[in-house]
Design an enzyme around this catalytic site. Structure first.
Site, mmCIF file in Angstrom:
data_model
loop_
_atom_site.group_PDB
_atom_site.id
_atom_site.type_symbol
_atom_site.label_atom_id
_atom_site.label_comp_id
_atom_site.label_asym_id
_atom_site.label_seq_id
_atom_site.Cartn_x
_atom_site.Cartn_y
_atom_site.Cartn_z
ATOM 1 N N PHE A 60 0.856 -1.178 0.000
ATOM 2 C CA PHE A 60 0.000 0.000 0.000
ATOM 3 C C PHE A 60 0.893 1.229 0.000
ATOM 4 O O PHE A 60 2.035 1.156 0.457
ATOM 5 C CB PHE A 60 -0.880 -0.020 1.257
ATOM 6 C CG PHE A 60 -2.350 0.038 0.981
ATOM 7 C CD1 PHE A 60 -2.931 -0.759 0.009
ATOM 8 C CD2 PHE A 60 -3.168 0.891 1.708
ATOM 9 C CE1 PHE A 60 -4.296 -0.702 -0.235
ATOM 10 C CE2 PHE A 60 -4.536 0.947 1.477
ATOM 11 C CZ PHE A 60 -5.110 0.153 0.500
ATOM 12 N N ASP A 110 -21.090 15.515 11.908
ATOM 13 C CA ASP A 110 -21.981 16.082 12.932
ATOM 14 C C ASP A 110 -21.338 16.128 14.319
ATOM 15 O O ASP A 110 -21.385 17.146 15.008
ATOM 16 C CB ASP A 110 -23.285 15.281 13.023
ATOM 17 C CG ASP A 110 -23.981 15.193 11.680
ATOM 18 O OD1 ASP A 110 -23.867 16.154 10.900
ATOM 19 O OD2 ASP A 110 -24.626 14.165 11.401
ATOM 20 N N GLN A 145 -7.361 14.846 3.318
ATOM 21 C CA GLN A 145 -6.723 14.006 2.302
ATOM 22 C C GLN A 145 -7.566 13.936 1.037
ATOM 23 O O GLN A 145 -8.770 13.706 1.091
ATOM 24 C CB GLN A 145 -6.523 12.598 2.847
ATOM 25 C CG GLN A 145 -5.789 11.697 1.872
ATOM 26 C CD GLN A 145 -5.359 10.400 2.522
ATOM 27 O OE1 GLN A 145 -6.130 9.460 2.624
ATOM 28 N NE2 GLN A 145 -4.125 10.348 2.987
ATOM 29 N N THR A 204 -9.861 2.149 -5.429
ATOM 30 C CA THR A 204 -8.874 1.898 -4.378
ATOM 31 C C THR A 204 -7.436 1.933 -4.874
ATOM 32 O O THR A 204 -7.123 1.563 -5.999
ATOM 33 C CB THR A 204 -9.118 0.537 -3.685
ATOM 34 O OG1 THR A 204 -8.015 0.271 -2.821
ATOM 35 C CG2 THR A 204 -9.186 -0.603 -4.666
ATOM 36 N N ARG A 218 -0.452 9.240 -0.968
ATOM 37 C CA ARG A 218 -1.589 9.815 -1.674
ATOM 38 C C ARG A 218 -1.430 11.275 -2.037
ATOM 39 O O ARG A 218 -1.812 11.686 -3.128
ATOM 40 C CB ARG A 218 -2.812 9.700 -0.777
ATOM 41 C CG ARG A 218 -3.146 8.279 -0.591
ATOM 42 C CD ARG A 218 -4.385 8.107 0.167
ATOM 43 N NE ARG A 218 -4.648 6.682 0.074
ATOM 44 C CZ ARG A 218 -5.502 6.040 0.815
ATOM 45 N NH1 ARG A 218 -6.199 6.684 1.702
ATOM 46 N NH2 ARG A 218 -5.684 4.761 0.644
HETATM 47 C C1 LIG Z 1 -14.389 5.080 -0.057
HETATM 48 C C2 LIG Z 1 -13.518 4.914 1.142
HETATM 49 C C3 LIG Z 1 -12.626 3.860 1.217
HETATM 50 C C4 LIG Z 1 -11.825 3.701 2.340
HETATM 51 N N1 LIG Z 1 -10.938 2.657 2.367
HETATM 52 C C5 LIG Z 1 -10.166 2.493 3.459
HETATM 53 C C6 LIG Z 1 -9.226 1.417 3.514
HETATM 54 O O1 LIG Z 1 -9.108 0.625 2.581
HETATM 55 N N2 LIG Z 1 -8.477 1.277 4.634
HETATM 56 C C7 LIG Z 1 -8.596 2.128 5.694
HETATM 57 O O2 LIG Z 1 -7.898 1.932 6.672
HETATM 58 N N3 LIG Z 1 -9.485 3.138 5.663
HETATM 59 C C8 LIG Z 1 -10.255 3.343 4.569
HETATM 60 N N4 LIG Z 1 -11.145 4.391 4.543
HETATM 61 C C9 LIG Z 1 -11.370 5.193 5.746
HETATM 62 C C10 LIG Z 1 -12.223 4.433 6.756
HETATM 63 O O3 LIG Z 1 -13.228 3.708 6.087
HETATM 64 C C11 LIG Z 1 -12.901 5.346 7.755
HETATM 65 O O4 LIG Z 1 -11.992 6.236 8.283
HETATM 66 C C12 LIG Z 1 -13.505 4.566 8.915
HETATM 67 O O5 LIG Z 1 -14.308 3.526 8.448
HETATM 68 C C13 LIG Z 1 -14.291 5.462 9.823
HETATM 69 O O6 LIG Z 1 -14.983 4.700 10.759
HETATM 70 P P1 LIG Z 1 -15.770 5.378 11.947
HETATM 71 O O7 LIG Z 1 -16.293 4.289 12.786
HETATM 72 O O8 LIG Z 1 -14.916 6.381 12.587
HETATM 73 O O9 LIG Z 1 -16.950 6.189 11.234
HETATM 74 P P2 LIG Z 1 -18.136 5.721 10.254
HETATM 75 O O10 LIG Z 1 -18.008 4.332 9.794
HETATM 76 O O11 LIG Z 1 -18.234 6.791 9.233
HETATM 77 O O12 LIG Z 1 -19.407 5.757 11.181
HETATM 78 C C14 LIG Z 1 -19.977 6.957 11.611
HETATM 79 C C15 LIG Z 1 -21.228 6.631 12.392
HETATM 80 O O13 LIG Z 1 -21.699 7.809 13.027
HETATM 81 C C16 LIG Z 1 -23.082 7.919 12.884
HETATM 82 N N5 LIG Z 1 -23.449 9.337 12.945
HETATM 83 C C17 LIG Z 1 -22.899 10.370 12.275
HETATM 84 N N6 LIG Z 1 -23.522 11.513 12.575
HETATM 85 C C18 LIG Z 1 -24.485 11.219 13.464
HETATM 86 C C19 LIG Z 1 -25.482 11.972 14.151
HETATM 87 N N7 LIG Z 1 -25.641 13.285 13.979
HETATM 88 N N8 LIG Z 1 -26.304 11.319 14.995
HETATM 89 C C20 LIG Z 1 -26.203 9.983 15.166
HETATM 90 N N9 LIG Z 1 -25.292 9.227 14.542
HETATM 91 C C21 LIG Z 1 -24.438 9.834 13.701
HETATM 92 C C22 LIG Z 1 -23.394 7.265 11.564
HETATM 93 O O14 LIG Z 1 -24.717 6.804 11.554
HETATM 94 C C23 LIG Z 1 -22.388 6.113 11.558
HETATM 95 O O15 LIG Z 1 -22.951 4.995 12.202
HETATM 96 C C24 LIG Z 1 -11.921 4.591 3.406
HETATM 97 C C25 LIG Z 1 -12.800 5.658 3.326
HETATM 98 C C26 LIG Z 1 -13.531 5.862 2.173
HETATM 99 C C27 LIG Z 1 -14.339 7.111 2.024
#
Ligand SMILES: Cc1cc2nc3c(=O)[nH]c(=O)nc-3n(C[C@H](O)[C@H](O)[C@H](O)COP(=O)(O)OP(=O)(O)OC[C@H]3O[C@@H](n4cnc5c(N)ncnc54)[C@H](O)[C@@H]3O)c2cc1C
Ligand code: SF4
Ligand code: FES
Lengths: 242, 570
Positions: free
Chosen positions: B124, B218, B237, B251, B283
């Site tokens: 990667f 949020d 990023q 990806t 990146r």
């Molecule tokens: C297309 C894409 C591909 C990616 N690929 C990779 C990868 O290959 N490897 C890697 O390491 N990372 C990758 N990332 C980054 C990684 O996916 C994210 O950083 C990570 O999944 C974030 O997880 P999280 O639990 O912090 O948030 P999220 O999974 O975004 O969850 C946020 C949660 O908060 C809740 N929420 C938000 N606002 C509110 C509100 N006002 N009230 C109630 N609930 C709320 C939502 O409902 C959701 O359940 C990628 C990101 C993208 C965009």
């Protein structure tokens, strides 16, 4: 392009259809069209969305009488694609006035209660995952387990399920029988049963073969045709039945 | 219009020991840690499986092999961060990485495998060793479904489709949350001794973003409003390869598998920008290379370049990159087996977030942050691919443990304060939904997000950023006069989107202010008018706080450690 959209303010049943003129562009999806309505014509239209990339499973609905993901359906291609599902009432009962040639008909996913407009109540669908206990019992270990690429291949298509409930909405058995847990839960049970790492495969098979599970399936195979992720639950259910 | 019945006004408030906002990987992992010991609940605006974590494709990093080590992983991470990461936090991230991956394997995640049956790892960007574990190109999907299964197994309580509207502060501690129940339109108060913000990133502040439409940050905005600073917001990023049109991510794995970047002259151009790593440079470097090719007139239609996979052949594409192929077919009508993919850079990841330490503690006692919403900081000025899924699982567990410690001594919160706040939010929503004539939500959102694309993007300069700040001010004023149109109380998604816009305005201003003040180029923050890194002045985290005059920026030190600060070359 015209969208004829099912409306239900209070939920329960479709009360009427609204007609909207969509300004379409090449590459636009049905979900883009629905946002255009919400943004510019009718802020009260309710529908679910999240990823807009066919991975989160939020946006299943009935589009021209076929269950599809709104975000993965191109407006310009709708009329050329056909899933050729076995008919049952929600797929055949067309609203009066629908002009098939010029209007795209958009309705909530069948077989689940309508909450508002295109939003359906998924409680039943989720509950079957819990009822069948579709998870692995965690092992205490410092090392990951081995699994050969061939062993993984056995479960590959089933782990791809995004829980969109399109199979559930496309199934005539789910339409007739409220009890039926539906194709996705059974495919997931099969996924655990077949996983080379599972220590208690019997439990998943047994859960899936309870009276409200695999025995109710008539092998109609609408789920196989409609699934947007190639999961093919019907194949798993056929094997579970044996 | 919002009219509440007497019963709704007097609603009993919900009470839990700990309340987690967000059901992505980080929120779920915190809840799992807490579930056996405490009364914990998760509040989420979409059902857990619809969280953005599901979309992660490429993989999750961990030094699993004998000839790799956590130190090497830590070095790559710190160097990738352009030395802005806090090295104590990076140590936890990389030391705990194997445990996090193995734990998920034992829970059932179907990782891809080597011929001998071990967890497969791919190279990667920015990594000195192929340590990115993956499940085809659906890694986030597999991890999220598996982690959700474990949350189900533990019987964790979910408030699905509840939108958090504010954090409630009583003096110098957190006491709860208010939330709008989307299905009914009712506003509820929740008391909790501890609240964990796990609401993910804020990519949708930009018009072209790979993020889910719900990624509006949020939780970060709510924290800002109760006086908690946001850190390093200017570091955004941009992913080098997003699909032209819909901005869906292609990806890095596609380049890891051997894909080439070609300009409109048909030339492989990365040699000019990163002679060693070529397409697998970090990146920010690849994104700037593509932008430069386009700006210098070597893009297709003046917009994009080609990512060519055709030489990999059908079998390899079908086996290793099936999701990418599907995306190209359904969202662009292109089959990468036969044709190159049109790509351009787009917003992808929010390095900044709620200011917290390596245990998730914010400046407000009882309020914790984790995942993409948090800034600990393990990514510094630039995140390495595969490190953020890792962050969610590693720190989900760590923060969970710290919440348990905190709960041991925390007193019960005051119901009255939460109740008063719920009342205030009800009044606010009523006012928002009552107006019949005024500004359009859609126009305000477009104006804000396009200004961020145009003026605070891959290449930045003071003039452009000032233009962005002007637009942000206009949008803020416009928002005061927002008219949503004829409204229902139930499933009012226009109201949800308006609340999201309100949050994004504060975040956009934090990003732009941070970018204006940081007069240097570091990692993902590239100032054309200050092209060099300036360690003397800016080897510092920026902190954004909300004041009556708007966002104010201050700085604090970086936790350095074993790795000496050097120039970052690839
Ligand atoms: C297309 C894409 C591909 C990616 N690929 C990779 C990868 O290959 N490897 C890697 O390491 N990372 C990758 N990332 C980054 C990684 O996916 C994210 O950083 C990570 O999944 C974030 O997880 P999280 O639990 O912090 O948030 P999220 O999974 O975004 O969850 C946020 C949660 O908060 C809740 N929420 C938000 N606002 C509110 C509100 N006002 N009230 C109630 N609930 C709320 C939502 O409902 C959701 O359940 C990628 C990101 C993208 C965009
Ligand atoms: S099996 Fe297919 S149609 Fe059914 S829920 Fe899973 S992805 Fe959707
Ligand atoms: S919006 Fe996620 S599948 Fe359609």
């Amino acid at each position: 392009m015209l969208f004829r959209v099912a409306r239900s303010r209070e939920g329960g049943k479709i009360t009427h259809y609204d007609l909207y003129k969509i300004q379409e562009k090449k590459g636009m999806t049905i979900l883009d069209g629905l946002f255009q309505i919400q943004d510019r014509m009718d802020p009260s239209l309710a529908f679910r969305y999240s990823c807009r990339g066919a991975v989160c499973g939020s946006c299943a609905m009935l589009i021209d009488k076929e269950p599809r993901l709104a975000c993965r359906t191109q407006i310009l291609a709708v009329k050329d694609e056909a899933l050729k599902l076995k008919p049952f009432p929600p797929l055949t009962d067309a609203p009066p006035g629908w002009d098939k040639k010029t209007e795209i008909l958009i309705e909530p996913l069948p077989n689940l209660p309508i909450l508002k407009d295109l939003v359906v109540d998924m409680t039943k669908f989720y509950k079957s995952l819990e009822d069948l206990k579709l998870w692995m019992e965690p092992l205490e270990s410092k090392h990951p387990r081995l699994q050969s690429p061939d062993e993984r291949e056995v479960i590959r298509r089933y782990v791809n399920c995004i829980m969109c409930a399109i199979c559930y909405g496309s199934c005539p058995v789910n339409f007739e029988n409220e009890e039926y847990v539906g194709p996705a839960a059974l495919a997931k049970a099969f996924r655990f049963e077949q996983d080379s790492r599972t220590t208690d495969p019997e439990r998943y098979g047994e859960a899936a073969r309870k009276s409200n599970g695999a025995p109710l399936c008539d092998l109609v195979m609408n789920c196989v045709k409609a699934c947007p992720k190639g999961v093919a639950p019907g194949g798993a259910i056929r094997k579970l039945k044996q | 219009m919002y009219i509440y019945s007497e019963e709704e006004k007097n609603r009993v408030i919900y009470d839990h020991d700990a309340l987690i906002i967000g059901a992505g990987l980080s929120g779920l992992r915190v809840a799992i840690e807490l579930a056996q010991k405490h009364d914990v609940a998760i509040l989420t605006k979409v059902q857990a499986l619809r969280s953005h974590s599901v979309a992660a494709q490429g993989g999750i990093n961990a030094a699993l092999r004998e000839d790799d080590s956590w130190e090497m992983h830590a070095f790559d991470t710190v160097k990738g961060s352009d030395y802005l990461a806090d090295q104590d936090a990076v140590e936890i991230l990389t030391q705990e990485a194997p445990r996090a991956v193995i734990e998920n394997e034992l829970w059932g995640t179907a990782f891809s495998r080597t011929p001998t049956g071990n967890i497969a790892q791919r190279p990667f960007g920015g990594a000195g060793y192929p340590r990115t574990c993956y499940a085809a190109d659906r890694t986030g999907h597999n991890l999220l479904h598996t982690t959700f299964e474990q949350a189900m197994r533990l019987g964790i309580k979910f408030y699905d489709e509840f939108f958090a509207t504010s954090l409630v502060r009583d003096d110098n501690r957190i006491v709860g949350v208010t939330a709008l129940e989307i299905s009914s339109g009712a506003v509820h108060g929740f008391t909790a001794k501890a609240v964990v913000v796990a609401t993910g990133g804020f990519g949708r502040v930009y018009a072209r973003s790979t993020n889910a439409l719900i990624n509006t940050g949020d939780g970060c905005a709510l924290a800002l409003r109760v006086g908690v600073p946001l850190k390093d917001m200017e570091f955004v990023q941009f992913h080098p390869t997003t699909l032209y049109g819909s901005s869906i991510l292609i990806t890095e794995g596609a380049r890891g598998e051997g894909g080439h970047l070609l300009n409109a002259k048909g030339k492989r151009f990365m040699g000019k920008y990163a002679p060693d790593k070529m397409e697998l440079a970090p990146r920010d470097i690849v994104a700037r290379a593509i932008r430069t090719e386009v700006l210098e007139g070597r893009g297709f239609e003046g917009r994009y370049v080609h990512l060519d996979l055709t030489h990999l052949g059908k079998d390899r594409i079908m086996e290793r990159l099936p999701g990418i192929r599907e995306i190209c077919v359904h969202f662009a009508g292109i089959d990468p087996i036969d044709e190159p993919i049109p790509v351009l850079p787009g917003q992808h990841y929010s390095m900044g977030g709620i200011d917290c330490d390596k245990y998730g503690n914010t400046t407000l006692p009882g309020l914790f942050a984790v995942g993409e919403a948090a800034c600990m900081s393990v990514h510094g000025a630039n995140r390495l691919g595969g490190n953020s899924l890792l962050e969610t699982l590693v720190f989900g567990r760590v923060v969970g443990q710290k919440v348990i410690e905190y709960l041991g001594s925390a007193k019960s919160p005051s119901k009255q304060v939460v109740d008063d706040e719920a009342y205030r939010i009800r009044e606010k929503l009523q006012t928002m939904t009552i107006k019949e004539q005024g500004e359009s939500l859609h126009e305000l959102r477009t104006k804000l997000t396009e200004a961020m694309d145009d003026y605070v993007g891959v290449f930045r300069n003071a003039n452009d950023i000032k233009k962005a700040l002007k637009v942000i001010r206009e949008v803020r004023i416009g928002f005061e006069n927002l008219a949503l149109g004829e409204m229902d109380q139930r499933f009012n998604y226009s109201l949800i989107r308006a609340l999201e816009l309100e949050n994004m305005i504060d975040l956009a201003e934090s990003i732009a202010q941070g970018a204006l003040m940081r007069k240097e180029s570091r990692g993902a923050h590239w100032r054309v008018d200050y092209p060099n890194r300036n360690d003397e002045k800016f080897l510092k985290h920026s902190l954004a706080t909300l004041t009556p005059e708007g966002i104010k920026i201050s700085y604090k030190d970086v936790n350095l450690g074993r790795f000496e600060v050097k120039e970052r070359m690839y």
